[in-house]
Design an enzyme around this catalytic site. Structure first.
Site, mmCIF file in Angstrom:
data_model
loop_
_atom_site.group_PDB
_atom_site.id
_atom_site.type_symbol
_atom_site.label_atom_id
_atom_site.label_comp_id
_atom_site.label_asym_id
_atom_site.label_seq_id
_atom_site.Cartn_x
_atom_site.Cartn_y
_atom_site.Cartn_z
ATOM 1 N N HIS A 30 32.584 26.898 46.814
ATOM 2 C CA HIS A 30 32.611 27.855 45.703
ATOM 3 C C HIS A 30 33.774 27.531 44.769
ATOM 4 O O HIS A 30 34.538 26.585 44.987
ATOM 5 C CB HIS A 30 32.682 29.304 46.198
ATOM 6 C CG HIS A 30 34.064 29.790 46.505
ATOM 7 N ND1 HIS A 30 34.527 31.040 46.164
ATOM 8 C CD2 HIS A 30 35.109 29.179 47.119
ATOM 9 C CE1 HIS A 30 35.772 31.187 46.570
ATOM 10 N NE2 HIS A 30 36.148 30.089 47.162
ATOM 11 N N CYS A 49 41.668 28.402 44.676
ATOM 12 C CA CYS A 49 40.221 28.660 44.638
ATOM 13 C C CYS A 49 39.639 28.457 43.238
ATOM 14 O O CYS A 49 38.420 28.561 43.059
ATOM 15 C CB CYS A 49 39.903 30.064 45.148
ATOM 16 S SG CYS A 49 39.787 30.163 46.954
ATOM 17 N N HIS A 55 35.518 23.628 46.033
ATOM 18 C CA HIS A 55 36.161 23.429 47.341
ATOM 19 C C HIS A 55 35.353 24.262 48.328
ATOM 20 O O HIS A 55 34.479 25.037 47.919
ATOM 21 C CB HIS A 55 37.622 23.893 47.323
ATOM 22 C CG HIS A 55 37.741 25.364 47.124
ATOM 23 N ND1 HIS A 55 37.597 25.952 45.889
ATOM 24 C CD2 HIS A 55 37.922 26.383 48.005
ATOM 25 C CE1 HIS A 55 37.696 27.264 46.001
ATOM 26 N NE2 HIS A 55 37.890 27.559 47.284
ATOM 27 N N HIS A 57 35.024 26.556 52.253
ATOM 28 C CA HIS A 57 35.645 27.340 53.330
ATOM 29 C C HIS A 57 34.704 27.365 54.529
ATOM 30 O O HIS A 57 33.485 27.306 54.371
ATOM 31 C CB HIS A 57 35.880 28.795 52.902
ATOM 32 C CG HIS A 57 36.836 28.964 51.774
ATOM 33 N ND1 HIS A 57 38.200 28.886 51.940
ATOM 34 C CD2 HIS A 57 36.631 29.203 50.460
ATOM 35 C CE1 HIS A 57 38.804 29.081 50.764
ATOM 36 N NE2 HIS A 57 37.871 29.272 49.849
ATOM 37 N N ASP A 95 24.785 28.679 54.149
ATOM 38 C CA ASP A 95 25.402 27.606 54.928
ATOM 39 C C ASP A 95 25.167 26.235 54.283
ATOM 40 O O ASP A 95 24.030 25.854 54.007
ATOM 41 C CB ASP A 95 24.844 27.625 56.352
ATOM 42 C CG ASP A 95 25.626 26.708 57.278
ATOM 43 O OD1 ASP A 95 26.867 26.653 57.145
ATOM 44 O OD2 ASP A 95 24.997 26.048 58.128
ATOM 45 N N HIS A 96 26.267 25.523 54.071
ATOM 46 C CA HIS A 96 26.245 24.204 53.423
ATOM 47 C C HIS A 96 25.677 24.251 52.016
ATOM 48 O O HIS A 96 25.069 23.296 51.548
ATOM 49 C CB HIS A 96 25.532 23.162 54.298
ATOM 50 C CG HIS A 96 26.345 22.773 55.499
ATOM 51 N ND1 HIS A 96 26.542 23.627 56.559
ATOM 52 C CD2 HIS A 96 27.039 21.657 55.773
ATOM 53 C CE1 HIS A 96 27.313 23.040 57.453
ATOM 54 N NE2 HIS A 96 27.641 21.846 56.999
HETATM 55 NI NI NI Z 1 38.061 29.564 47.885
#
Ligand code: NI
Length: 154
Positions: A30, A49, A55, A57, A95-96
């Site tokens: 995100h 962020c 990037h 998480h 997811d992914h």
């Molecule tokens: Ni972030």
């Protein structure tokens, strides 16, 4: 007189409200940035962020539901059903994936952990209610130090 299923020596308690939690995990990319702001303003507001090239998480999601334990099974709900709903409605979509680009229920929303928790709540309220219990809390952990809880509208 009320006839109850065997309680195996334990007294059955009426109106016992129990919370039960299922954890699931997902990894996603995100970016937190307002497009109308400069890179510098986004960095000052959103920190790392805001990185323009995204990037990721490793998120953890805790879904807490509440209800009364069944006198027959002792369960509030079959947690494998809760897990299936979370996976179908939320995890498979996240997811992914890129939360900002790929996830239908996050369209038009800044991908803060707060907004993610609210959106996940919206996805799960009805299917959880259909199991005969009710959604109590969505907790989303973005990093090991930062997490958000949402309990629905106040
Ligand atoms: Ni972030």
């Amino acid at each position: 007189m009320v006839t109850r299923a065997p309680t195996f020596g334990l007294p059955y308690q009426d109106n016992a409200l129990v919370h039960i939690t299922r954890r699931e995990r997902f990894s996603a990319a995100h970016k937190l940035a307002r497009p109308e702001w400069s890179v510098e303003q986004n960095l000052a507001t959103f920190g790392k962020c805001s990185n323009p090239n995204w990037h990721g998480h490793n998120y953890e999601l805790w879904v807490t539901v509440k209800g009364e334990p069944s006198p027959e099974t002792g369960f509030v709900v079959d947690l494998s059903m809760v897990s299936r709903i979370i996976n179908e409605r939320v995890i498979h979509k996240l997811d992914h994936k890129n939360i900002d680009l790929d996830v239908d229920f996050m369209k038009g929303r800044l991908s803060s952990t707060e907004n993610l928790a609210i959106a996940i709540w919206e996805q799960l309220t009805e299917p959880i209610a259909a199991l005969g219990c009710s959604l109590h809390c969505i907790k989303v952990q973005e990093t090991e130090n930062n997490s958000v809880e949402y309990h629905g509208e106040r």
